[in-house]
Design an enzyme around this catalytic site. Structure first.
Site, PDB file in Angstrom:
ATOM      1  N   LYS A 190       0.678  -1.198  -0.145  1.00  0.00           N
ATOM      2  CA  LYS A 190       0.030  -0.051  -0.299  1.00  0.00           C
ATOM      3  C   LYS A 190       0.852   1.392  -0.033  1.00  0.00           C
ATOM      4  O   LYS A 190       2.226   1.047   0.140  1.00  0.00           O
ATOM      5  CB  LYS A 190      -0.964   0.108   1.027  1.00  0.00           C
ATOM      6  CG  LYS A 190      -1.858  -1.197   1.316  1.00  0.00           C
ATOM      7  CD  LYS A 190      -2.836  -1.463  -0.138  1.00  0.00           C
ATOM      8  CE  LYS A 190      -4.069  -2.116   0.148  1.00  0.00           C
ATOM      9  NZ  LYS A 190      -3.956  -3.553   0.010  1.00  0.00           N
TER      10      LYS A 190
HETATM   11  C1  LIG Z   1      -5.166  -4.528   0.713  1.00  0.00           C
HETATM   12  C2  LIG Z   1      -6.679  -4.456   0.571  1.00  0.00           C
HETATM   13  C3  LIG Z   1      -7.371  -4.673   1.819  1.00  0.00           C
HETATM   14  C4  LIG Z   1      -7.006  -5.551   2.987  1.00  0.00           C
HETATM   15  O1  LIG Z   1      -5.746  -5.064   3.564  1.00  0.00           O
HETATM   16  P1  LIG Z   1      -4.794  -6.222   4.202  1.00  0.00           P
HETATM   17  O2  LIG Z   1      -3.940  -5.261   5.080  1.00  0.00           O
HETATM   18  O3  LIG Z   1      -3.843  -6.916   3.053  1.00  0.00           O
HETATM   19  O4  LIG Z   1      -5.467  -7.381   5.011  1.00  0.00           O
HETATM   20  C5  LIG Z   1      -8.843  -4.480   1.892  1.00  0.00           C
HETATM   21  N1  LIG Z   1      -9.354  -3.695   0.830  1.00  0.00           N
HETATM   22  C6  LIG Z   1      -8.777  -3.231  -0.286  1.00  0.00           C
HETATM   23  C7  LIG Z   1      -9.445  -2.605  -1.189  1.00  0.00           C
HETATM   24  C8  LIG Z   1      -7.287  -3.551  -0.335  1.00  0.00           C
HETATM   25  O5  LIG Z   1      -6.616  -3.102  -1.317  1.00  0.00           O
END
Ligand SMILES: *Cc1c(COP(=O)(O)O)cnc(C)c1O
Length: 397
Positions: free
Chosen positions: A186
């Site tokens: 992210k």
């Molecule tokens: C990455 C992501 C998540 C989940 O996040 P994690 O930290 O990997 O559990 C949820 N929603 C969206 C849209 C994402 O891109």
């Protein structure tokens, strides 16, 4: 989008603070911790950066979405309206609470189509979850109006859009509860981590307790605390929070670089006849984490995607053929492949997905390519990439 590209001295210094006294847990151990409260500090920084009243860190983005739904009272048998294009975490969170995911079409914003949302509302609908995919957003005003009119909870998954805004409000802070992920890919990362943000004090207090086994966090003796309601362990560790604390202070720097690199690619592709861009709702500013564009049809999109890969244009996703982000390949969901029994109402709704017509979603996802914007490209590399992308697209038109 990836914060992992920028791990450096600031991150190391924050982690070393934690290692020096060895208090890896965010709660308690006051005497040992030498004033270091990394999770607490990161929550304060998030509130300041996003201009929101409350933030609760958790162990992942998936935990954040689960917590957001739980604090809003979503549970057994409640229907949650969500998009066909999202990460699998969205339905995982809904299912974990015994609620029923109801999938609806997206539109040219690549997020929830407000008309499809309104058509899907039943007497069992409890919440609408907008997912701000690939750095942009849904039509927040129209979605909010629908939620208000039908008395539904509005959840905003902004895991892929931190740093974007809508009508001068940070994405994630517009609905009743917002969710972020700080996993390794992210825009800013904790290694693993997530957060919910809200202006609703009751929701915040519930999130604080829920994510720590129901602990009420009153007093200085953890063992003597009471548990007003059931919870889980969705705590983040101090080590992860320390990484995030260094990263959150660099958010503006990251967004500025993304914007610069995004603009180079977009300017070049805007010259190509038949390339159109994803619609950003009026008043919206993207986080520039991805550049999303449409080609004239599915075949061209497939060919361009393959040729991008073959020619070193990495991280341009054609989600139509992807296992994780689009309903078409969610076979495990459609067939209710669960390790443990799911309720009859969940299984019935999921089995309907096998015959549901998502032609409108196919129309947009089939023609869409979504290119991750990296922070480490030099200006020269960005220009070369843009030129190569243009050449490949033009050859296929
Ligand atoms: C990455 C992501 C998540 C989940 O996040 P994690 O930290 O990997 O559990 C949820 N929603 C969206 C849209 C994402 O891109």
């Amino acid at each position: 989008m990836p914060g992992f590209e920028m791990f450096g001295e600031l991150e190391k210094a924050q982690v070393n603070d934690v290692l020096e006294n060895g208090v890896l847990m965010r709660y308690g151990f006051d005497a040992m911790r030498n004033g270091h409260w990394k999770a607490n500090q990161l929550e304060h920084e998030l509130c300041k950066t996003l201009n929101v009243s409350y933030a609760q860190l958790v162990s992942s983005g998936t935990a954040a979405v689960t917590t957001a739904l739980a604090v809003a009272g979503v549970g057994a048998g409640d229907e949650v309206i969500m998009p066909t294009f999202t990460f699998v975490a969205s339905f995982e969170a809904v299912l974990m609470l015994g609620a029923v995911p109801v999938l609806v079409d997206i539109d040219d914003t690549l997020t929830l189509d407000p008309v499809a949302v309104e058509n899907a509302i039943t007497e069992k609908t409890k919440a609408v979850m907008v997912v701000q995919m690939c750095g942009s957003m849904g039509d927040m005003e129209r979605l909010k109006t629908i939620c208000t009119k039908h008395n539904l909870i509005f959840i905003e998954d902004a895991c892929q859009a931190i740093g974007g805004s809508y009508k001068n409000k940070s994405l994630g802070t517009i609905a009743d509860v917002g969710c972020f992920s700080f996993d390794y890919v992210k825009t800013i990362t904790c290694g693993e981590g997530g957060a919910i943000v809200t202006n609703n004090k009751d929701y915040y207090i519930r999130a604080d307790h829920f994510s720590d086994h129901g602990h009420d966090h009153i007093g200085k003796d953890r063992g003597a605390e009471s548990h007003p309601f059931l919870g889980y362990n969705f705590r983040i560790s101090e080590l992860n929070a320390a990484v995030g604390l260094a990263q959150v202070k660099r958010l503006k720097e990251f967004i500025d670089i993304q914007k610069k690199n995004y603009s180079i690619l977009r300017k070049e592709l805007a010259n190509v006849k038949d390339v159109t861009f994803r619609r950003v709702p009026e008043g919206g500013v993207e986080s520039y984490a991805f550049l999303n564009f449409y080609l004239p049809n599915l075949d061209i999109a497939r060919n361009v995607s393959q040729q991008f890969k073959a020619n070193g244009i990495d991280a341009c996703f054609h989600y139509f053929d992807n296992n994780w982000h689009y309903v078409r390949r969610w076979k495990h969901l459609k067939e209710s492949k669960s390790l443990y029994p799911l309720s009859t109402e969940i299984r019935n709704t999921l089995s309907e997905l096998n015959t549901r017509d998502f032609a409108q979603s196919d129309h947009f996802i089939g023609r869409n390519l979504s290119c991750l914007i990296k922070l480490t490209w030099t200006e020269d590399e960005a220009h070369q990439r843009a030129k190569k992308m243009r050449e490949i697209i033009e050859k296929n038109l």
